[in-house]
Design a protein around this motif. Structure first.
Motif, mmCIF file in Angstrom:
data_model
loop_
_atom_site.group_PDB
_atom_site.id
_atom_site.type_symbol
_atom_site.label_atom_id
_atom_site.label_comp_id
_atom_site.label_asym_id
_atom_site.label_seq_id
_atom_site.Cartn_x
_atom_site.Cartn_y
_atom_site.Cartn_z
ATOM 1 N N SER A 66 10.398 6.940 32.746
ATOM 2 C CA SER A 66 9.984 5.812 31.888
ATOM 3 C C SER A 66 11.007 4.685 31.869
ATOM 4 C CB SER A 66 9.749 6.295 30.448
ATOM 5 O OG SER A 66 8.614 7.098 30.394
ATOM 6 N N ASN A 67 12.301 5.054 31.796
ATOM 7 C CA ASN A 67 13.323 3.999 31.723
ATOM 8 C C ASN A 67 13.416 3.214 33.033
ATOM 9 O OD1 ASN A 67 14.396 6.274 33.017
ATOM 10 N ND2 ASN A 67 16.496 5.764 32.429
ATOM 11 N N SER A 69 10.885 2.878 35.267
ATOM 12 C CA SER A 69 9.644 2.107 35.361
ATOM 13 C C SER A 69 9.714 0.850 34.512
ATOM 14 C CB SER A 69 8.464 2.979 34.916
ATOM 15 O OG SER A 69 7.273 2.242 34.953
ATOM 16 N N SER A 70 10.219 0.983 33.294
ATOM 17 C CA SER A 70 10.356 -0.180 32.403
ATOM 18 C C SER A 70 11.318 -1.205 32.983
ATOM 19 C CB SER A 70 10.874 0.257 31.028
ATOM 20 O OG SER A 70 9.934 1.038 30.368
ATOM 21 N N VAL A 460 4.918 1.057 28.058
ATOM 22 C CA VAL A 460 5.247 2.373 28.645
ATOM 23 C C VAL A 460 5.435 3.409 27.549
ATOM 24 C CG1 VAL A 460 6.963 3.647 29.988
ATOM 25 C CG2 VAL A 460 6.340 1.341 30.664
ATOM 26 N N TYR A 461 6.203 3.022 26.517
ATOM 27 C CA TYR A 461 6.491 3.962 25.436
ATOM 28 C C TYR A 461 5.304 4.099 24.482
ATOM 29 C CZ TYR A 461 11.178 3.572 27.292
ATOM 30 O OH TYR A 461 12.264 3.599 28.144
ATOM 31 N N LYS A 464 2.636 6.410 25.968
ATOM 32 C CA LYS A 464 3.018 7.832 25.878
ATOM 33 C C LYS A 464 3.091 8.301 24.425
ATOM 34 C CE LYS A 464 5.539 8.472 30.222
ATOM 35 N NZ LYS A 464 4.892 7.426 30.971
#
Length: 514
Positions: A66-67, A69-70, A460-461, A464
């Motif tokens: 996630s980090n 991708s962000s 993103v966060y 999820k």
């Protein structure tokens, strides 16, 4: 009113649509074509990057953390925000044309460099990609205030909105081109290097040659920018900058006489009167600016900020939403290159059916309907369709209902582009004084990119943490806020730039004193 203006500015305001208008649209528009291509093509290859660099040997294809991708999705927006503020300010200090070439060369160099990497380890590849995409964004950021300001200062009163919107509409073709390039490149590699689906061969489904696919797609963005560099450097400085900011009436008259093919008298005395008369020499942080344009700047910046939270979330994460509703098959059932092809095909279809038409509806109607009405209508329908997707979200995920979801999702794009995505770009280039125009447009655009960063990092966060349905509801609420903040923005249809900024009234005051 026209008689109070400098002759060169009046000539621009009343000029019939000529060849030079279309030339300016293409030259400025190709910058935006490149901007959109570079900003959005990354979403086509993030899943491929995950397979290439983050596969851990498990039963699921690799995916970017996630980090990471962000960072990859959002770092270009950080650069864009910085570039909009810096080059917007520089465009008012050094002139539009001089700064214009710098931004383009930065875009060319960093597009090419984005496809290169220092080392083969995942960390080094991602750090390199993020580094060059930041500086790519920095160059793209400069294109926003400069292209908008140049086009507004070249255009006539009657069709100015359409001309500025046409420059911005090239973004639609840039997004479309990104999808088409990805389709072509992935098709070629799929034919040359066939691979089984992941479920049949975990390792073999990602052929080593797939590493070239994402690099070629990213590097292609340098070509359109490079193609227009020569023509961009041949454009004369805008008459409004030369006359009102640089105070050189002779040069302004000479440049525009060639462009408009009419004889224009240089009126240096009138410029000197303006200078000695004062009244319109306040700075950005002055009480006078806050009194005259403070609410306008709040309105343009806030509406752009709110729009981009929703708009960039939608654009960057189409692939996730399409996968969630089953419109793109599960990753396991495809090879790495085939997945790029399917994502690109879906994004191209959305661009073709809703994004591109929405932009050109704005071009056709903005000078008839007005900026204010289009922006209100756009925010209203974006809200309606976002809630229509979110509230019965479970219904849309059921087999057989996906086409309905895609149609509704497309309509949110259509009304973003036939709405605030175009008007938030047009209006800041029209309502502020010439010496602060590029700066104020840069501030408004930077607020928009702050919203894009909220969308890119936050989605993103949110996806999820609270799920796609709740995320769509939040986006709907954001659009409601955009609707109400639109009431702070004035209508500029049919008025000269000097009328909108108050420079005509100041000139009248000077004439009365004299």
């Amino acid at each position: 009113m026209a008689k109070e203006q400098l002759q060169v500015l009046n000539a621009l305001d009343v000029a019939k649509t000529q060849w030079y208008h279309f030339t300016a649209i293409v030259i400025a528009g190709m910058g935006f074509f490149t901007d959109a291509y570079d900003l959005f093509c990354i979403s086509l290859v993030t899943k491929l990057l995950g397979r290439l660099y983050y596969y851990d040997g498990s039963s699921n294809p690799g995916s970017l953390p996630s980090n990471v991708s962000s960072a990859i999705n959002g770092v270009a927006f950080c650069g864009t925000l910085a570039g909009q503020l810096f080059f917007g300010w520089l465009g008012d200090k050094m002139g539009r044309k001089r700064v214009y070439g710098m931004t383009l060369m930065l875009m060319v160099i960093c597009s090419l460099a984005s496809g290169l990497s220092f080392g083969k380890e995942p960390k080094s590849v991602m750090v390199t990609l993020c580094f060059f995409r930041f500086w790519l964004g920095f160059g793209i950021g400069g294109d926003y205030p400069l292209s908008a300001t140049i086009m507004s200062e070249y255009a006539n009163k009657k069709t100015r909105g359409a001309f500025i919107a046409a420059v911005f509409a090239m973004q639609g073709f840039g997004i479309l081109a990104g999808g088409m390039v990805a389709i072509i490149v992935s098709s070629i590699f799929k034919g040359l290097h066939p691979a089984p689906a992941f479920e049949f061969d975990h390792v073999g489904s990602t052929v080593p040659e797939a590493d070239y696919v994402w690099r070629i797609i990213l590097m292609f963005g340098a070509l359109p920018a490079l193609a227009t560099y020569y023509w961009r450097m041949k454009m004369p400085e805008t008459a409004r900058y030369t006359a009102l900011v640089a105070k050189n009436a002779k040069q302004a008259a000479s440049d525009m006489s060639k462009v408009l093919e009419v004889e224009i008298e240089a009126e240096q005395e009138k410029i000197e009167q303006q200078e000695t008369g004062g009244g319109n020499d306040f700075g950005l942080f002055s009480r006078e600016f806050v009194k005259r344009h403070g609410l306008h700047l709040v309105g343009t910046a806030t509406t752009w900020f709110l729009l981009d939270i929703a708009y960039y979330s939608q654009n960057l994460f189409q692939k996730d939403i399409f996968s969630a509703i089953g419109w793109i098959p599960p990753a396991k059932t495809m090879s790495a290159i085939e997945e790029v092809y399917k994502i690109a095909r879906a994004q191209t279809l959305i661009a073709l059916c809703s994004t591109v038409p929405g932009y050109w509806f704005t071009v056709a109607l903005i000078d008839r309907v007005g900026r204010f009405s289009i922006q209100l209508t756009g925010f209203f329908f974006m809200t309606v369709f976002m809630f229509a997707l979110a509230i019965p979200y479970h219904h849309w995920t059921l087999k057989g209902n996906q086409i309905g979801f895609v149609v509704m999702y497309s309509l949110t794009f259509f009304f973003a582009n036939f709405g605030p995505n175009a008007t938030t770009f047009v209006v800041p280039a029209e309502i502020f004084p010439a010496r602060l125009r590029s700066t104020c447009h840069g501030i408004s655009a930077a607020a928009g990119k702050a919203g894009a960063m909220v969308g890119a990092f936050g989605f993103v966060y949110a996806e999820k943490g609270i799920g796609i349905r709740n995320t769509l509801i939040i986006m709907g609420v954001v659009n409601v806020c955009g609707f109400f903040f639109t009431f702070l923005v004035p209508e500029s249809k049919g008025k000269s730039l000097e009328e909108m900024s108050g420079e005509v009234e100041d000139q009248q005051a000077v004439d009365n004193v004299v």
